[in-house]
Design a protein around this motif. Structure first.
Motif, PDB file in Angstrom:
ATOM      1  N   LEU A  62     -52.339  13.338 100.157  1.00  0.00           N
ATOM      2  CA  LEU A  62     -53.464  14.061  99.573  1.00  0.00           C
ATOM      3  C   LEU A  62     -54.280  14.779 100.646  1.00  0.00           C
ATOM      4  O   LEU A  62     -54.678  15.932 100.473  1.00  0.00           O
ATOM      5  CB  LEU A  62     -54.351  13.092  98.791  1.00  0.00           C
ATOM      6  N   GLU A  63     -54.515  14.115 101.773  1.00  0.00           N
ATOM      7  CA  GLU A  63     -55.310  14.702 102.853  1.00  0.00           C
ATOM      8  C   GLU A  63     -54.461  15.465 103.865  1.00  0.00           C
ATOM      9  O   GLU A  63     -54.998  16.129 104.758  1.00  0.00           O
ATOM     10  CB  GLU A  63     -56.106  13.599 103.569  1.00  0.00           C
ATOM     11  N   GLY A  64     -53.132  15.370 103.730  1.00  0.00           N
ATOM     12  CA  GLY A  64     -52.262  16.130 104.631  1.00  0.00           C
ATOM     13  C   GLY A  64     -52.120  15.525 106.008  1.00  0.00           C
ATOM     14  O   GLY A  64     -51.943  16.256 106.999  1.00  0.00           O
ATOM     15  N   TYR A  65     -52.146  14.214 106.113  1.00  0.00           N
ATOM     16  CA  TYR A  65     -51.962  13.540 107.394  1.00  0.00           C
ATOM     17  C   TYR A  65     -50.612  12.810 107.417  1.00  0.00           C
ATOM     18  O   TYR A  65     -50.249  12.125 106.458  1.00  0.00           O
ATOM     19  CB  TYR A  65     -53.076  12.524 107.648  1.00  0.00           C
ATOM     20  N   GLY A  66     -49.879  12.948 108.518  1.00  0.00           N
ATOM     21  CA  GLY A  66     -48.606  12.267 108.703  1.00  0.00           C
ATOM     22  C   GLY A  66     -47.405  13.072 108.250  1.00  0.00           C
ATOM     23  O   GLY A  66     -46.261  12.645 108.432  1.00  0.00           O
ATOM     24  N   VAL A  67     -47.638  14.254 107.680  1.00  0.00           N
ATOM     25  CA  VAL A  67     -46.551  15.057 107.121  1.00  0.00           C
ATOM     26  C   VAL A  67     -45.695  15.675 108.213  1.00  0.00           C
ATOM     27  O   VAL A  67     -44.468  15.684 108.137  1.00  0.00           O
ATOM     28  CB  VAL A  67     -47.120  16.148 106.186  1.00  0.00           C
ATOM     29  N   ARG A  68     -46.334  16.181 109.250  1.00  0.00           N
ATOM     30  CA  ARG A  68     -45.580  16.839 110.326  1.00  0.00           C
ATOM     31  C   ARG A  68     -44.652  15.850 111.026  1.00  0.00           C
ATOM     32  O   ARG A  68     -43.494  16.158 111.307  1.00  0.00           O
ATOM     33  CB  ARG A  68     -46.547  17.467 111.337  1.00  0.00           C
ATOM     34  N   SER A  69     -45.136  14.671 111.290  1.00  0.00           N
ATOM     35  CA  SER A  69     -44.286  13.651 111.927  1.00  0.00           C
ATOM     36  C   SER A  69     -43.106  13.294 111.040  1.00  0.00           C
ATOM     37  O   SER A  69     -41.980  13.110 111.512  1.00  0.00           O
ATOM     38  CB  SER A  69     -45.107  12.393 112.225  1.00  0.00           C
ATOM     39  N   LEU A  70     -43.346  13.220 109.729  1.00  0.00           N
ATOM     40  CA  LEU A  70     -42.285  12.884 108.791  1.00  0.00           C
ATOM     41  C   LEU A  70     -41.203  13.956 108.774  1.00  0.00           C
ATOM     42  O   LEU A  70     -40.009  13.646 108.807  1.00  0.00           O
ATOM     43  CB  LEU A  70     -42.871  12.694 107.387  1.00  0.00           C
TER      44      LEU A  70
END
Length: 659
Positions: A258-266
């Motif tokens: 929802l807040e857009g955190y952790g997506v790039r690492s994934l």
């Protein structure tokens, strides 16, 4: 360019579609991530998906990330659409399994993980909803290990500032990711892991744990670790790749969709740790992995290419496009391993392999009726269909007799598209729709009207029971004659302990009958069991013994079907069968102040509570409930709990119905 075909799975409301939207945003495919609650999710394009806020059809999106091409499939989390998940897993090399930190590992999380293991699909975990600091990452990881039986290896963890998530610490790169002014995740260039801050120490601790885990799979890492020397990220990456294949561990990323955190690492992990597409057999154009129907366009096939081919080389009558949600975008070439929308000059089937000879003429394999041409290495088109057991049946009829042919064709198309949905034609001019659950039925009826323009009258859904033979019966004789053609059959039956059927044919019949006659008799007897004797459900677990079967030359297949069906009716009477009803396992959680009301409601439905738990704030229970008592449960429990209860159901089995 390397290709990765990825599926994303989760329990309902774990944030799967929200994560999908964030991945597309991070990759630059959408300008802003659509919100599920607003009906703006890119991959939930069907009106029924927007209305219900759930994924129904596996949505497909494409994006490029650091010179890797991704086909991204967002699968349903609702139990009624499990066949969609199975079809998606047949076309991917890896998957993301989303676990909500708010609820932990839930029923459908376990079911999805089991599907991934059975399909041999490598999986990366994403712990979601950690923007709420009250939800514990450590407790969720313990829950993962207890419920899924794998050791989670944490590769990204959230950082909090003043009680709010402020960044992600990436273990492999030993970097800190924060939001830019536009909301994208970027590396914090001013942060250094060696600065000695608390988050630096936390990151180094998890890096050391990753080295320890990876050392069991890489001798060079083990030697460096034993000598007290540093292990470079590139070398650790190699060890973690081996670890990810072991099945004992699961690489785990954490954040907030929802807040857009952790997506790039994934996304980076999807490039690093999941395999590329396999090598395909020479001469194969590709395989049909999904069927869809668009109003104004007609039927298309989701198609996984097995070859590279320019437009000018495409077989006559074929057209390939990119499918983005419900949009078809033409392409000029196809590449092996990539997924396209295909329009073919013939009707395709799930699992069908399309091959080409030297002159690019089409050769079909994997067709259920083409026994001689079927290759043992080609997946059976009906393998998914056989896994799903319809629990409901609903009578449907036309509003006008002139619509009969159109409705029948449309229902058969929907049945081909969804392996868990079956249509049974009745001689009275109507149909029975067999579905897994109520939601699936409602969606199918809505699609029948919207996509195919069919106006029908549907009755109330009824539980699809099982009928079981109580005793040996027969033999009986039956004769059917039309003009000069005559068919006679002598038949008996006995019960089996299993639900499967067994058909025994006399030695003389086996020796003298042509192959098409033998196949026709077997097919006719099996089809007769679908109707049952009492009309409440299928007849299961029967051994049919064909003692004699005679026919005149030129007898047509419908005559064989009629002769066998009438013989079964004469053979098995209502007094010879007993009804068994489906029993569901209901898993539910709600705030503790609603525990008494929810439990009382379940008991009023003849439910037996088997397990109770909770943490003082949330009440959890498991119960066994007859399916016939739980119709409309979604509305009832929503009213009792004021919309706060979450539940899921699965079939436990069948038990004898009370006489």
């Amino acid at each position: 360019m390397p290709i990765r075909n990825i599926a994303i799975l989760a329990h309902v409301d774990a944030g799967k579609t929200t994560l999908s939207e964030r991945i597309l945003f991070a990759a630059g495919e959408v300008r802003r991530p659509g919100k599920v609650e607003e009906g703006l999710a890119t991959m939930d394009y069907m009106p029924e998906e927007k209305e219900r806020g759930i994924t129904i059809e596996s949505g497909v999106a494409h994006f490029e990330w650091k010179n890797t091409w991704f086909n991204f499939i967002d699968t349903p989390g609702h139990v009624d659409f499990g066949a969609e998940v199975d079809m998606a897993l047949g076309a991917v090399e890896g998957a993301v399994l989303v676990v909500s930190a708010a609820s932990g590992v839930e029923t459908q999380t376990v079911a999805a993980f089991r599907k991934l293991r059975e399909a041999g699909v490598p999986v990366i975990l994403f712990i979601n909803k950690l923007d709420n600091p009250d939800y514990s990452l450590d407790e969720t990881l313990i829950n993962v290990e207890e419920q899924l039986g794998v050791r989670p290896v944490l590769m990204a963890l959230p950082e909090y500032t003043a009680g709010k998530m402020s960044g992600i610490l990436d273990v492999l790169s030993q970097s800190r990711l924060v939001h830019s002014e536009t909301g994208e995740e970027v590396v914090d260039e001013g942060w250094n892991v060696d600065d000695g801050w608390d988050n630096s120490r936390e990151l180094k601790k998890h890096y050391a744990e990753a080295v320890e885990f990876a050392s069991s799979f890489d001798d060079e890492i083990l030697k460096l670790a034993m000598d007290g020397k540093a292990v470079a990220p590139k070398l650790l990456l190699r060890g973690l790749r081996a670890l990810a294949k072991s099945g004992e561990y699961a690489l785990c990323y954490a954040g907030s969709a929802l807040e857009g955190y952790g997506v790039r690492s994934l996304i980076t992990a999807l490039s690093f740790f999941l395999p590329e597409v396999p090598e395909f057999n020479a001469g194969e154009l590709g395989q049909v992995i999904r069927l869809r129907h668009f109003k104004g366009v007609g039927e298309i096939s989701l198609f996984r290419s097995h070859t590279a081919m320019q437009r000018k080389e495409w077989p006559a009558g074929f057209e390939f496009s990119r499918l983005k949600a419900n949009l078809l975008v033409p392409v000029e070439e196809i590449r092996p391993g990539d997924i396209y929308a295909m329009r073919a000059p013939f009707e395709t089937e799930l699992g069908q392999v399309i091959s080409l000879d030297g002159q690019r003429r089409v050769i079909l394999r994997g067709m259920p009726q083409d026994e001689d041409a079927r290759d043992e290495d080609v997946p059976e088109p009906q393998s998914i269909r056989e896994k799903y057991r319809p629990l409901l049946q609903t009578r449907v009829e036309c509003l006008g007799s002139e619509d009969y042919q159109h409705v029948e064709k449309s229902l058969n198309t929907l049945s081909r598209m969804d392996p868990s949905f079956r249509v049974q034609k009745d001689d009275g001019g109507f149909w029975y729709l067999h579905t897994v659950g109520e939601v699936q039925l409602e969606v199918l009826l809505a699609r029948l009207k919207r996509e195919f323009g069919c106006e029908v009258r549907a009755g109330s859904p009824e539980v699809r029971w099982q009928e079981r033979l109580c005793r040996e019966v027969g033999p009986v004789e039956n004769t059917f004659q039309v003009g000069p053609h005559k068919i006679s059959i002598r038949l008996s039956a006995s019960p089996l302990d299993s639900e499967a059927h067994d058909i025994r044919l006399s030695a003389e019949f086996l020796e003298t009958a042509p192959r098409e006659i033998l196949a026709g008799v077997r097919s006719a007897l099996l089809e007769s069991t679908e109707v049952g004797v009492l009309g409440k459900g299928a007849l299961v677990g029967v051994r049919f013994i064909v003692h004699e079967f005679t026919w005149t030359e030129g007898a047509l297949p419908p005559m064989i079907k009629k002769a066998c069906a009438d013989a079964v009716v004469k053979l098995i009477k209502p007094a010879d069968v007993r009804l068994y009803e489906p029993v569901m396992e209901l898993s539910l959680e709600c705030p503790v102040n609603f525990a008494g009301l929810v439990t009382g409601d379940i008991q009023s439905r003849d439910g037996k509570v088997k397990e109770i738990g909770g943490d003082g704030k949330t009440h959890f229970l498991k119960a066994e409930v007859p399916l016939r008592k739980i119709f409309g449960y979604a509305t009832g429990v929503r009213s009792i709990s004021k919309g706060t209860a979450l539940y899921s159901m699965r079939l436990l089995g069948y038990r004898p119905a009370a006489v």
